[in-house]
Design an enzyme around this catalytic site. Sequence first.
Site, PDB file in Angstrom:
ATOM      1  N   CYS A   1       0.794  -5.719 -23.200  1.00 48.83           N
ATOM      2  CA  CYS A   1      -0.178  -6.591 -22.525  1.00 48.83           C
ATOM      3  C   CYS A   1      -1.624  -6.111 -22.680  1.00 48.83           C
ATOM      4  O   CYS A   1      -2.511  -6.893 -22.995  1.00 48.83           O
ATOM      5  CB  CYS A   1       0.183  -6.818 -21.062  1.00 48.83           C
ATOM      6  SG  CYS A   1       0.139  -5.371 -20.000  1.00 48.83           S
TER       7      CYS A   1
ATOM      8  N   HIS B   1       0.763  -5.512 -14.729  1.00 48.14           N
ATOM      9  CA  HIS B   1       0.704  -6.379 -15.907  1.00 48.14           C
ATOM     10  C   HIS B   1      -0.661  -7.051 -15.969  1.00 48.14           C
ATOM     11  O   HIS B   1      -1.353  -7.160 -14.951  1.00 48.14           O
ATOM     12  CB  HIS B   1       1.808  -7.435 -15.803  1.00 48.14           C
ATOM     13  CG  HIS B   1       2.027  -8.216 -17.055  1.00 48.14           C
ATOM     14  ND1 HIS B   1       2.341  -7.630 -18.263  1.00 48.14           N
ATOM     15  CD2 HIS B   1       1.961  -9.546 -17.300  1.00 48.14           C
ATOM     16  CE1 HIS B   1       2.478  -8.576 -19.177  1.00 48.14           C
ATOM     17  NE2 HIS B   1       2.250  -9.741 -18.617  1.00 48.14           N
TER      18      HIS B   1
ATOM     19  N   HIS C   1      -0.154 -13.714 -22.385  1.00 47.38           N
ATOM     20  CA  HIS C   1       0.182 -12.312 -22.153  1.00 47.38           C
ATOM     21  C   HIS C   1       1.333 -11.879 -23.047  1.00 47.38           C
ATOM     22  O   HIS C   1       2.004 -12.705 -23.658  1.00 47.38           O
ATOM     23  CB  HIS C   1       0.541 -12.096 -20.676  1.00 47.38           C
ATOM     24  CG  HIS C   1       1.758 -12.840 -20.234  1.00 47.38           C
ATOM     25  ND1 HIS C   1       2.862 -12.220 -19.718  1.00 47.38           N
ATOM     26  CD2 HIS C   1       2.049 -14.174 -20.231  1.00 47.38           C
ATOM     27  CE1 HIS C   1       3.782 -13.126 -19.404  1.00 47.38           C
ATOM     28  NE2 HIS C   1       3.308 -14.313 -19.706  1.00 47.38           N
TER      29      HIS C   1
END
Length: 167
Positions: free
Chosen positions: A76, A127, A139
């Site tokens: 990510c 995240h 993402h």
Amino acid sequence: MRALSCSLLLAATVALVGCSTPPTPSPTAPGAWPTQRSAAPTLSDEQAHGIAIHALGLVGTPYRYGGNTPDSGFDCSGLIGYVYRNQVGSAPPRTVAQLSSWGQVIDRSERRTGDLVVFGRGRNPSHAGIYVGEGRFVHAPSTGGEVRMDHLESKYWAKQNASFRRP
């Protein structure tokens, strides 16, 4: 008169220190980026739009932990760094923990394309992705997956405590 001279000298010193740029630390590993925020100004609307378009163009790229290029795959933060570096010329910090304090906090109602979406609470962000508009973000989600676009209001992501940051 002496007090005035000291005040001017102090002001000049502060101005010079404020204008200096700290040295950029060198990466410690291939693909690592400096942890300091660049001195680049806030993104223009055109840059923010370019970031979103570039991120959308990477949908389908394989996930790879530590990955930071389309050829090697992305995690990510690697995805975010790659897109920002290519669209703005400088990359944000490399880890999600560092991203969670990079730039300015943006209220959900003020988000725009190109903003960062960081998930998790407090010191434990988990995240991050790039907001691309209309409640969606791009993402690199997990091992075995690939870069994708998801909706912030989906059953899973709505529970993940999203915050928004603008470089």
